[in-house]
Design a protein around this motif. Structure first.
Motif, PDB file in Angstrom:
ATOM      1  N   GLU A 226      75.383  34.815   7.613  1.00  0.00           N
ATOM      2  CA  GLU A 226      77.075  33.721   7.087  1.00  0.00           C
ATOM      3  C   GLU A 226      76.420  33.466   5.569  1.00  0.00           C
ATOM      4  O   GLU A 226      75.704  33.029   5.731  1.00  0.00           O
ATOM      5  N   VAL A 227      77.512  33.481   4.581  1.00  0.00           N
ATOM      6  CA  VAL A 227      76.765  33.199   3.256  1.00  0.00           C
ATOM      7  C   VAL A 227      77.830  32.278   2.716  1.00  0.00           C
ATOM      8  O   VAL A 227      78.737  32.050   2.703  1.00  0.00           O
ATOM      9  N   SER A 228      76.588  31.557   1.687  1.00  0.00           N
ATOM     10  CA  SER A 228      77.227  30.704   1.345  1.00  0.00           C
ATOM     11  C   SER A 228      76.719  30.628  -0.836  1.00  0.00           C
ATOM     12  O   SER A 228      76.028  31.113  -0.577  1.00  0.00           O
ATOM     13  N   GLY A 229      77.232  29.809  -1.693  1.00  0.00           N
ATOM     14  CA  GLY A 229      77.181  30.363  -2.642  1.00  0.00           C
ATOM     15  C   GLY A 229      78.069  30.814  -3.752  1.00  0.00           C
ATOM     16  O   GLY A 229      78.887  31.714  -3.342  1.00  0.00           O
ATOM     17  N   PRO A 230      77.783  31.136  -4.561  1.00  0.00           N
ATOM     18  CA  PRO A 230      76.410  31.146  -5.666  1.00  0.00           C
ATOM     19  C   PRO A 230      76.490  29.699  -5.861  1.00  0.00           C
ATOM     20  O   PRO A 230      77.427  28.598  -5.707  1.00  0.00           O
ATOM     21  N   VAL A 231      75.353  29.491  -6.610  1.00  0.00           N
ATOM     22  CA  VAL A 231      75.098  27.603  -6.587  1.00  0.00           C
ATOM     23  C   VAL A 231      74.247  27.686  -8.359  1.00  0.00           C
ATOM     24  O   VAL A 231      73.059  28.903  -8.323  1.00  0.00           O
ATOM     25  N   ASP A 232      74.943  27.331  -8.812  1.00  0.00           N
ATOM     26  CA  ASP A 232      73.935  28.300 -10.240  1.00  0.00           C
ATOM     27  C   ASP A 232      72.692  27.154 -10.118  1.00  0.00           C
ATOM     28  O   ASP A 232      72.008  26.194  -9.475  1.00  0.00           O
ATOM     29  N   LEU A 233      71.684  28.137 -10.923  1.00  0.00           N
ATOM     30  CA  LEU A 233      70.595  27.604 -11.265  1.00  0.00           C
ATOM     31  C   LEU A 233      69.502  27.490 -12.466  1.00  0.00           C
ATOM     32  O   LEU A 233      69.471  28.936 -12.763  1.00  0.00           O
ATOM     33  N   PRO A 234      70.250  26.913 -13.323  1.00  0.00           N
ATOM     34  CA  PRO A 234      69.993  26.585 -14.779  1.00  0.00           C
ATOM     35  C   PRO A 234      68.274  26.927 -15.395  1.00  0.00           C
ATOM     36  O   PRO A 234      67.756  26.636 -14.405  1.00  0.00           O
ATOM     37  N   PRO A 235      68.201  27.217 -15.813  1.00  0.00           N
ATOM     38  CA  PRO A 235      68.799  27.780 -17.357  1.00  0.00           C
ATOM     39  C   PRO A 235      69.175  29.614 -17.009  1.00  0.00           C
ATOM     40  O   PRO A 235      70.081  29.972 -17.981  1.00  0.00           O
TER      41      PRO A 235
ATOM     42  N   PRO B 185      65.770  32.956  13.445  1.00  0.00           N
ATOM     43  CA  PRO B 185      66.733  32.885  14.576  1.00  0.00           C
ATOM     44  C   PRO B 185      68.293  32.846  14.481  1.00  0.00           C
ATOM     45  O   PRO B 185      67.654  32.370  12.875  1.00  0.00           O
ATOM     46  N   GLU B 186      68.338  32.009  15.315  1.00  0.00           N
ATOM     47  CA  GLU B 186      70.110  31.685  15.111  1.00  0.00           C
ATOM     48  C   GLU B 186      69.950  30.540  14.030  1.00  0.00           C
ATOM     49  O   GLU B 186      69.045  29.271  14.579  1.00  0.00           O
ATOM     50  N   GLY B 187      70.289  30.085  13.251  1.00  0.00           N
ATOM     51  CA  GLY B 187      70.667  29.012  12.383  1.00  0.00           C
ATOM     52  C   GLY B 187      69.235  29.177  11.212  1.00  0.00           C
ATOM     53  O   GLY B 187      69.564  28.099  10.928  1.00  0.00           O
ATOM     54  N   GLY B 188      68.622  30.171  10.830  1.00  0.00           N
ATOM     55  CA  GLY B 188      67.692  30.340  10.220  1.00  0.00           C
ATOM     56  C   GLY B 188      68.339  30.655   8.726  1.00  0.00           C
ATOM     57  O   GLY B 188      69.374  30.966   8.508  1.00  0.00           O
ATOM     58  N   LYS B 189      67.963  30.814   7.884  1.00  0.00           N
ATOM     59  CA  LYS B 189      68.256  30.592   6.524  1.00  0.00           C
ATOM     60  C   LYS B 189      68.211  31.788   5.485  1.00  0.00           C
ATOM     61  O   LYS B 189      66.573  31.533   5.438  1.00  0.00           O
TER      62      LYS B 189
ATOM     63  N   VAL C 237      72.881  32.143  -0.333  1.00  0.00           N
ATOM     64  CA  VAL C 237      72.266  30.931   0.318  1.00  0.00           C
ATOM     65  C   VAL C 237      73.064  31.524   1.844  1.00  0.00           C
ATOM     66  O   VAL C 237      73.865  31.992   2.043  1.00  0.00           O
ATOM     67  N   GLY C 238      72.049  32.676   3.233  1.00  0.00           N
ATOM     68  CA  GLY C 238      72.508  32.721   4.201  1.00  0.00           C
ATOM     69  C   GLY C 238      72.157  32.072   5.264  1.00  0.00           C
ATOM     70  O   GLY C 238      71.040  31.720   5.319  1.00  0.00           O
ATOM     71  N   ILE C 239      72.743  32.085   6.225  1.00  0.00           N
ATOM     72  CA  ILE C 239      72.449  31.916   7.657  1.00  0.00           C
ATOM     73  C   ILE C 239      72.597  32.557   8.970  1.00  0.00           C
ATOM     74  O   ILE C 239      73.573  33.395   8.750  1.00  0.00           O
ATOM     75  N   LYS C 240      71.720  32.841   9.486  1.00  0.00           N
ATOM     76  CA  LYS C 240      71.470  33.786  10.523  1.00  0.00           C
ATOM     77  C   LYS C 240      72.429  33.097  11.185  1.00  0.00           C
ATOM     78  O   LYS C 240      72.098  32.093  12.548  1.00  0.00           O
TER      79      LYS C 240
END
Length: 188
Positions: free
Chosen positions: A167-176, A126-130, A182-185
């Motif tokens: 709508e997009v955010s990142g990248p997020v580092d996820l070591p190693p 839905p709207e706001g879903g990730k 992350v996208g939000i609708k």
């Protein structure tokens, strides 16, 4: 259709590549409302962590029968998980529109049609879903991952998510060895 170049290593080795609690914290947060979907649950590395956090049901999909059997063994004490053997590229999820609040898509976007998977995620959110996607770093020295010619870079995944409507955010580092996007609708 099985995602190209997607063979799984032995379970113990696979599990050593991830800290599921930390990854889910960084990408989706401590609590998830409503239902969730996991595209490509594999051995269930993330399944239990996602299921513990969601207020609804987790629909865990995989194309490999052995993987779905393994996940069912691991989650027997969690009543809110439905494990589904399904070819997502051919059949989609079969879930209703706007049915889940979160989708995870981990190490799958090197397939033949990554945009199809992202559009299916968009449809069921839905709207706001990730949506949270992770993938192997674009670095040949990683101990696993698809060949470099088909391994997506962070900007590839960001662009695909934008094309799918997120709508997009990142990248997020996820070591190693990984990164996350992350996208939000938004409104559609």
């Amino acid at each position: 259709m099985k995602v190209r170049d997607s063979g799984m290593p032995e379970e113990k080795l696979w599990e050593s590549f991830f800290n599921p609690e930390e990854i889910i914290d960084k990408l989706l947060g401590r609590r998830l409302k409503g239902n969730a979907a996991e595209f490509g649950c594999g051995y269930g590395t993330f399944t239990m962590e996602i299921a513990r956090r969601t207020g609804g049901c987790l629909y865990a999909f995989d194309i490999e029968e052995d993987m779905t059997k393994r996940v069912k063994e691991r989650i027997n004490e969690l009543p809110n998980v439905e494990v589904i053997l399904r070819d997502l590229e051919k059949e989609g999820t079969g879930l209703e529109d706007e049915f889940v609040q979160a989708v995870t898509l981990f190490n799958l976007l090197h397939g033949h049609d990554p945009l199809m998977l992202l559009r299916e995620a968009f449809r069921i959110l839905p709207e706001g879903g990730k949506i949270a996607a992770i993938h192997w770093r674009y670095d040949a020295s990683t101990p696993r991952g698809p060949e470099m010619s088909i391994r997506p870079k962070p900007e590839d995944i960001q662009n695909w998510m934008l094309k799918a409507g997120f709508e997009v955010s990142g990248p997020v580092d996820l070591p190693p060895y990984h990164y996350g996007i992350v996208g939000i609708k938004g409104r559609h």
